[in-house]
Write a protein that holds these residues in place. Structure first.
Motif, PDB file in Angstrom:
ATOM      1  N   UNK A 262       0.758  -0.755   0.144  1.00  0.00           N
ATOM      2  CA  UNK A 262      -0.129  -0.405  -0.477  1.00  0.00           C
ATOM      3  C   UNK A 262       1.131   1.207  -0.138  1.00  0.00           C
ATOM      4  N   UNK A 263       2.136   1.422   0.943  1.00  0.00           N
ATOM      5  CA  UNK A 263       2.843   2.177   0.984  1.00  0.00           C
ATOM      6  C   UNK A 263       4.181   2.726  -0.452  1.00  0.00           C
ATOM      7  N   UNK A 264       4.482   1.636  -1.059  1.00  0.00           N
ATOM      8  CA  UNK A 264       4.357   1.331  -2.393  1.00  0.00           C
ATOM      9  C   UNK A 264       3.957   2.307  -3.783  1.00  0.00           C
TER      10      UNK A 264
ATOM     11  N   UNK B  78       1.820  21.122  -2.379  1.00  0.00           N
ATOM     12  CA  UNK B  78       0.874  20.518  -1.412  1.00  0.00           C
ATOM     13  C   UNK B  78       0.040  19.948  -2.095  1.00  0.00           C
ATOM     14  N   UNK B  79       0.014  19.322  -3.044  1.00  0.00           N
ATOM     15  CA  UNK B  79      -0.824  18.636  -4.847  1.00  0.00           C
ATOM     16  C   UNK B  79       0.071  17.115  -3.626  1.00  0.00           C
ATOM     17  N   UNK B  80       1.116  16.567  -3.350  1.00  0.00           N
ATOM     18  CA  UNK B  80       2.320  15.868  -2.857  1.00  0.00           C
ATOM     19  C   UNK B  80       1.551  15.823  -1.414  1.00  0.00           C
ATOM     20  N   UNK B  81       1.802  16.464  -0.872  1.00  0.00           N
ATOM     21  CA  UNK B  81       2.048  16.401   0.756  1.00  0.00           C
ATOM     22  C   UNK B  81      -0.117  15.586   0.666  1.00  0.00           C
ATOM     23  N   UNK B  82      -0.918  16.394   0.558  1.00  0.00           N
ATOM     24  CA  UNK B  82      -1.856  15.763   0.565  1.00  0.00           C
ATOM     25  C   UNK B  82      -2.595  14.928   0.509  1.00  0.00           C
ATOM     26  N   UNK B  83      -1.729  14.402  -0.981  1.00  0.00           N
ATOM     27  CA  UNK B  83      -1.983  12.978  -1.831  1.00  0.00           C
ATOM     28  C   UNK B  83      -1.957  11.986  -0.772  1.00  0.00           C
ATOM     29  N   UNK B  84      -0.514  12.284  -0.188  1.00  0.00           N
ATOM     30  CA  UNK B  84       0.032  11.466   0.800  1.00  0.00           C
ATOM     31  C   UNK B  84      -0.404  11.007   2.040  1.00  0.00           C
ATOM     32  N   UNK B  85      -0.958  12.074   2.278  1.00  0.00           N
ATOM     33  CA  UNK B  85      -1.989  12.090   3.631  1.00  0.00           C
ATOM     34  C   UNK B  85      -3.312  11.278   3.800  1.00  0.00           C
TER      35      UNK B  85
ATOM     36  N   UNK C 147       4.898   7.017   7.537  1.00  0.00           N
ATOM     37  CA  UNK C 147       5.194   7.710   5.891  1.00  0.00           C
ATOM     38  C   UNK C 147       4.832   8.625   6.091  1.00  0.00           C
ATOM     39  N   UNK C 148       3.610   9.316   6.600  1.00  0.00           N
ATOM     40  CA  UNK C 148       3.381  10.843   6.590  1.00  0.00           C
ATOM     41  C   UNK C 148       4.740  12.131   7.073  1.00  0.00           C
ATOM     42  N   UNK C 149       4.986  11.296   7.826  1.00  0.00           N
ATOM     43  CA  UNK C 149       6.186  12.254   8.317  1.00  0.00           C
ATOM     44  C   UNK C 149       7.663  12.125   7.704  1.00  0.00           C
TER      45      UNK C 149
END
Length: 769
Positions: free
Chosen positions: A234-236, A259-266, A281-283
């Motif tokens: 899932x992380x991959x 912003x788009x990358x971090x929001x999508x990751x969260x 992963x979020x950290x």
């Protein structure tokens, strides 16, 4: 022996910086080999160190070999590295034995073969008989072979990163970087891994500076390597999704991408579950985004060079070379046309050129035909007859007409037809003179047309050289510029973003026809600077034949405080000098000064034509020499009357402070550099006199506070020493103040009773920011 950083060894001189760079490179290669040994494949396989030893360039083979051996002697916990030590030794032995064949040693299939065979043979020794092991051993050999082939292709490319890579080459390099990142997977703190942070940084950098394709390749390779390292599927998967989403908004700027990358990751991390893995992963994502946001500008410029794919031009590279070749052929062809025309004209000149003997023959036949004194006059006493002819011609040249009374007395007393003789000479000489004048005018026209051919040939040659100069074109930045301008209501028809050999970017835009957008220079500069992550100077906006063009270049280290002041020879009359000054949009500030012949309106027309046409040609991107040839032929062909002017040009490189001076019959230029004054003089002819004209050249490098003074000859009546004294003692004030001061001083110093136009241009170099 040690001298200024140069080491002398047995007569050879080695630069210390080169030695340190080589040591650093080999140390980095050893570290990379050590890290790749620690990249794990399905929990118990470590083939990537062997792949590094098989695929690395021969130059780095010893250093990478050392790193690989150390890495396998201290392997990841619970995994024995002795099998891989044996495999690496086998690879190194084969490569050293075949090192005489450079073609074979650097061949990707060969590197893949020896890496796969080494793992297969060493794997057979440790084979336990379990069928599943056969499958994993075979898969390990295949993966090792593939990675070694990629390394063999990718590592030699490091030496030309700044020239750009193809998509295939960039993909290979990203895969190698991903393998190295995965080797750091075991280094963590509270579940937050160094490899996860570096993976985010790699993906964001590839997206920003290489585009969506490079970002997607880096995300897929990172995800695949993390999957091999037994990280959560899932992380991959989230890595690839974040790269895809961010790739859709990269044209809106760096911070929108973050912003788009971090929001999508969260979002996707929480969707898979709010556990310690998601928190880690979020950290990692947050830290990676923060580091990317804090990257300095120079790092961004370097990453842009690395990730921007080649060919970085809006046309195919082969098409660019073909265009350069065709332009060169056309240039040579036009030169041949000029030479052919001149050769044919020279041959015809011997056939059609009028001869003065035709005047004499006509006089003998028409005036003396049937006269009994003909033989006596034209054979016995021919010298006396010729004296009579030349006396008439002298009178014609002086008064426009001749009479028989001007004949020598001796000839006139013996000539039986003096009136007829005089009439025929006047008629035939007038025809001869008219033919000579017409041929001269034709020769002038032919010369002017030939010069135009030559000028066009030089233009095509310069364009060919520009195509062949190896200028990079950053298509990703160009696309970002188009999108950014579209967002503020400026529709763009064409855009290119060339980067010169010094790493300076320019952006050239052609707007769509009929646009009524308000072109605010400040807004354009701001949005393009954000889009390209470079500090741009205010743009240059040009309108030509209904077309609008915008050129912008990187902000320079210097700016120019310019001052110009003119004084006419007579109050109320037009000034016979003309000037122009402008930024060319390529990091140079151009100063042009032209002095027409004489004073008043006629001189003003000549100088205005010279300065205006030269400025237009330079703004269009043509060189100074090429522009001078075209201008000279235009002045020669402008009118039948004599028309000439001087040409004085200063080209100031705002990035380095270097100044190039170009002079054609111009007055001296005075420079103050570091408190000391100097001059540049011209010995060349003004334009409009001879068919061949060239510039006198001089160069000087100026810094902050230095002064450049260009003048027309009206300011140099009694020399320039007083000008050197004035600027040498000038302490403070604007360039305009100094220009006015020098102009008034020059006018007051004129004491010969013959007033002349005076123009002074002053440039004071200042720091841009």
């Amino acid at each position: 022996m040690k001298d200024g950083g140069i080491i002398s060894v047995k007569g050879e001189r080695i630069n210390k910086s080169d030695v340190m760079a080589a040591l650093f490179t080999h140390f980095g290669a050893a570290v990379a080999g050590f890290i790749m040994c620690r990249a794990v494949f399905f929990g118990k396989y470590m083939p990537f160190g062997v792949a590094a030893a098989a695929g690395c360039p021969a130059t780095y083979l010893p250093s990478i070999g050392i790193g690989v051996f150390i890495g396998y002697f201290f392997p990841v916990a619970s995994i024995s590295g002795f099998r891989y030590v044996a495999a690496a030794l086998a690879v190194l032995a084969v490569r050293f034995m075949l090192s005489f064949s450079k073609k074979l040693d650097s061949n990707p299939p060969f590197c893949a073969l020896i890496s796969a065979l080494s793992l297969i043979f060493t794997g057979a020794v440790v084979f336990t008989g379990v069928k599943a092991d056969v499958l994993f051993l075979a898969l390990e050999a295949v993966v090792c072979a593939a990675v070694s082939a990629v390394i063999c292709r990718a590592l030699p490319l490091i030496s030309r990163l700044d020239k750009g890579l193809t998509n295939e080459e960039l993909g290979g390099l990203l895969i190698v970087i991903s393998v190295i990142i995965s080797g750091l997977y075991g280094i963590s703190l509270f579940g937050v891994t160094v490899s996860g942070i570096l993976a985010v940084l790699l993906i964001l950098s590839a997206l920003r500076y290489g585009g969506a394709l490079a970002g997607t390749v880096s995300a897929v390779s990172v995800a695949l390597m993390f999957y091999f390292a037994s990280r959560s599927v899932g992380v991959c998967f989230v890595y690839t999704v974040c790269a895809l989403v961010s790739g859709l908004v990269i044209s809106f700027g760096k911070y929108v991408e973050l912003c788009a990358y971090f929001t999508c990751a969260v979002v996707f991390a929480l969707m898979r579950g709010a556990d310690a893995t998601s928190a880690a992963f979020i950290t990692e994502t947050f830290i990676g985004c923060a580091v990317f946001a804090l990257l300095p500008r120079n790092a961004g410029i370097y990453l842009g060079r690395v990730f921007t794919c080649f060919p970085q031009i809006s046309v195919n590279n082969d098409l660019s070379r073909a265009a350069a070749l065709r332009l060169s052929e056309a240039s040579v062809g036009l030169k041949d046309v000029k030479e052919t025309v001149e050769e044919v004209a020279a041959r015809l000149e011997g056939i059609n050129t009028p001869s003065f003997s035709s005047v004499l023959d006509a006089a003998e036949e028409e005036a003396c035909g049937g006269c009994k004194m003909r033989i006596n006059c034209w054979q016995v006493k021919k010298e006396g007859t010729l004296d009579a002819v030349f006396s008439l011609i002298k009178q014609i040249k002086k008064e426009g007409v001749a009479t028989d009374k001007k004949l020598p007395d001796e000839f006139r007393s013996k000539c039986l037809r003096p009136e007829r003789f005089c009439e025929v000479i006047c008629k035939r000489y007038a025809a001869f003179s008219g033919t000579v004048a017409a041929n001269g005018r034709i020769q002038q026209i032919r010369q002017a047309v030939g010069d135009q051919f030559s000028g066009i040939s030089d233009m095509l040659r310069e364009l060919a050289e520009e195509f062949s100069a190896g200028v990079r074109f950053d298509n990703n930045s160009a696309l970002n510029c188009v999108t950014a301008l579209k967002n503020i209501g400026i529709p763009v028809d064409e855009c290119s973003a060339p980067v010169d050999k010094y790493g300076r970017m320019q952006v050239h835009l052609k707007l769509k026809k009929g646009t009524d957008a308000v072109l605010n220079k400040r807004d354009i500069m701001r949005v393009l600077s954000l889009s390209c992550e470079r500090d741009f100077a205010p743009p240059v906006i040009k309108n030509t034949s209904g077309e609008t063009f915008i050129s912008i270049s990187e902000r320079a280290a210097f700016k120019v405080d310019i001052g110009v002041y003119q004084r006419s020879a007579q109050p109320g009359d037009m000034c016979g000098d003309a000037y122009s000054c402008f930024a060319d949009g390529a990091g140079h500030f151009i100063m042009i000064l032209s002095d027409g012949m004489g004073t008043g309106g006629r001189a003003a027309v000549d100088s205005a034509m010279s300065a205006g046409l030269m400025g237009r040609l330079i703004k269009s991107g043509f060189g100074f020499d090429c522009s001078l040839g075209i201008l000279n032929s235009s002045m020669l062909f402008k009118s039948a009357d004599e028309s000439l002017s001087t040409m004085d040009i200063a080209s100031i490189d705002l990035h380095t402070g270097s100044v190039e001076l170009y002079k054609a019959g111009a007055a001296p230029t005075v420079v103050r550099r570091s408190g000391k004054t100097g001059k540049a003089v011209s010995t060349s002819m003004p334009i409009g006199i001879l068919s061949e004209v060239s510039f006198d050249r001089a160069g000087v490098k100026l810094g902050e506070g230095d002064i450049l003074v260009m003048m027309s000859d009206g300011a140099t009546f009694d020399g320039i020493q007083w000008v050197r004294d004035e600027i040498g003692h000038y302490k403070s004030g604007t360039a305009q103040d100094l220009a006015e001061r020098l102009t008034e001083y020059a006018a007051r110093r004129r004491c010969d009773g013959h007033a002349d136009d005076v123009t002074v241009m002053v440039a004071i170099i200042k720091k841009a920011y």
